[in-house]
Design an enzyme around this catalytic site. Sequence first.
Site, PDB file in Angstrom:
ATOM      1  N   LYS A  46       0.800  -1.220   0.000  1.00  0.00           N
ATOM      2  CA  LYS A  46       0.000   0.000   0.000  1.00  0.00           C
ATOM      3  C   LYS A  46       0.835   1.272   0.000  1.00  0.00           C
ATOM      4  O   LYS A  46       0.302   2.358  -0.239  1.00  0.00           O
ATOM      5  CB  LYS A  46      -0.969  -0.014   1.183  1.00  0.00           C
ATOM      6  N   SER A 274      -2.273 -12.953   3.653  1.00  0.00           N
ATOM      7  CA  SER A 274      -2.689 -12.790   2.247  1.00  0.00           C
ATOM      8  C   SER A 274      -1.588 -13.282   1.316  1.00  0.00           C
ATOM      9  O   SER A 274      -1.873 -13.782   0.220  1.00  0.00           O
ATOM     10  CB  SER A 274      -3.081 -11.344   1.942  1.00  0.00           C
TER      11      SER A 274
END
Length: 326
Positions: A46, A274
């Site tokens: 991110k 993830s």
Amino acid sequence: MTVHDRPLSSVLETVGNTPLVGLQAAPAAVSVYAKLETFNPGASVKDRIGAYMLEAMLERGDIEPGGTVVEPTAGNTGIGFAIAARQLGLEAIFVVPERFSVEKQQLMDALGARVINTPTDDGMGGAIERAHDLADELDDAVVPQQFSNPLNTEAHYETTAPEIYDALDGEVGAVVAGCGTAGTLMGLARYALERNPDTHVVAVEPEGSLYGEFLGEEREEGEYKIEGIGTHDTATNELFDPDLVDEIRPVSDEAAHDELTRLAAEEGHLVGSSAGAASVAARDVAEHIAAGDLDVPADAVVTVFPDSSERYLSKDIYRSFEAWTS
Ligand code: PMP
């Protein structure tokens, strides 16, 4: 470590250019490569959208220096935006539902952002509403909205994807990535399909998530422990374009946990759940290619490891599966 051969003036310049590392547990005939996003300054994928989106919004005049970024976020996005905001002369406020990771909220605070909690019961929807109310009350404030802003996808189309293709001289057969906002996968998929329309594109979601409904598949909604990917309401995933995707693979919490512990113990990767899920799916796609079930333009599968396990140590990520999920 990102390789730089000269001193840099800000940590923002270290975003991106992360290493691409081959997985050892891949079939002999088909390579699997993982893009290690933990090498970014805020230790997640991110950081890319933080830097890219805020720079683009400043350039376009959506926000002026000294203005405020207000974003509803559960974690990594806040950290990425906080780093970029401070370096670009912007203020940052994050609206976070109470139940989310304390570590991530402490990091946002340490990076100079303001964190406002909303009641857990109001969900992400409550946080989004509060963020818009706050932005309306302030002068020169914007809500970048990673779930609907095409700049999110563009960040990966312009940075993550070309880095991968340059490293592999364009020899990519399949791209596999977990979907939260789906910005990562959409950016990779758009780039990949422009290079070769036969590239196989695979979305990864936790079992219990509803992304599969985009391809008309049955899904049973349920809770999952894997963090950062999945959806309970496909109407919120405005960036996801099913036309770019060949398969949507669900991965169980247990398979993701087994894989993230294996990745640490055998291959030295300290990655979150993830990444475990992405690795399970990418290795499986590689097995199918090796078995001749899938026709792809090159014998190489690429995936992304979005963040670090260190962000989840307080959640017992390296204890037993039962401890992690309890
Ligand atoms: N993994 C983790 C840990 C994340 O924080 C995110 C972002 N929500 C993702 C994967 C998925 O990335 P994207 O939002 O680009 O789909």
